[in-house]
Design a protein around this motif. Sequence first.
Motif, PDB file in Angstrom:
ATOM      1  N   TRP A 152       1.097  -1.523   0.117  1.00 54.14           N
ATOM      2  CA  TRP A 152       0.143  -0.206   0.128  1.00 54.14           C
ATOM      3  C   TRP A 152       0.973   1.473   0.030  1.00 54.14           C
ATOM      4  O   TRP A 152       0.733   2.645  -0.274  1.00 54.14           O
ATOM      5  N   THR A 153       2.129   0.957   0.765  1.00 57.78           N
ATOM      6  CA  THR A 153       2.989   2.372   0.768  1.00 57.78           C
ATOM      7  C   THR A 153       3.198   3.302  -0.271  1.00 57.78           C
ATOM      8  O   THR A 153       2.643   4.597  -0.961  1.00 57.78           O
ATOM      9  N   THR A 190       0.536   1.294   7.192  1.00 60.03           N
ATOM     10  CA  THR A 190       1.464   2.507   6.075  1.00 60.03           C
ATOM     11  C   THR A 190       1.625   3.583   6.783  1.00 60.03           C
ATOM     12  O   THR A 190       2.459   4.054   6.721  1.00 60.03           O
TER      13      THR A 190
END
Lengths: 135, 135
Positions: free
Chosen positions: A39-40, A74
């Motif tokens: 997801w970063t 995240t």
Amino acid sequence: MVTNGDRTGKTAPPGNRRGDLFDPACPTRRLLDRIGGKWTSMLVKTLADVDGEVRFSELQRRARGISRKMLAQTLRDLEADGLVARHVEPTVPPAVRYSLTPLGRSLVVPLDALRDWAETHMPTVDAHRAAGAGS
Amino acid sequence: MVTNGDRTGKTAPPGNRRGDLFDPACPTRRLLDRIGGKWTSMLVKTLADVDGEVRFSELQRRARGISRKMLAQTLRDLEADGLVARHVEPTVPPAVRYSLTPLGRSLVVPLDALRDWAETHMPTVDAHRAAGAGS
DNA sequence: CCGAATCCAAATTGATACTG
DNA sequence: CAGTATCAATTTGGATTCGG
């Protein structure tokens, strides 16, 4: 390319390991580990997109498919890295807004280069996989 | 499936607005999934470094820490993508050489942009983590 | 509304051993 | 030399639930 392996044998200071990709301490390797997360980079790009502060819930709305856990995790990681700024509004209920720091915005540049490559060449990659599938 | 199935032409709308990153079919997302792998980008860069054909065993020697399994697996993946060419010499014992295709070489460009960012900014990231570590 | 904690399923990776 | 097969450990992501 800077590929001369002139390592002295002793621990080099951070930032001087340009040719040592296989050293776990190599900055490039560590960066790839980070943005390779599921997801970063998506979050960084989403934050770059809005170009301002976004609330947690709106972030979750934009990042379809992400769970609260992964969003929070995240975000915390990004904040610890100094890529994302977290601003808490002391209201009830609390309102928390996130935004990209200048450092975070600078990361968007190479990320865009990657996106550019993907848009241009991934169809070719797909075609190649399809063609050689049965091989 | 994507509703936007027009892969035969340029579909990028005006401005920066491109494919939806949160769509699993988004090329950028798929590329990140790929190079986010532990060894993929390292192998691509190693192959770019030698700028020619490399044998399996030499590749393994250069990629310190990789297991034969992961080397073979990553190589097969790269080959299926059309990023790496595999050349088998019909001798005994067999000699197999790998090299980057033009497509593979083109990927080195954005990868280098990433490396550049990492070399420049990872120390800042580290400093930030160190400073806010105990929080 | 924000987010931390727990439990759990699934994908990755690695060690080892075997094949042509 | 160049792989492949199998098993086990680690890591990752997700669903749910609880607290401020």
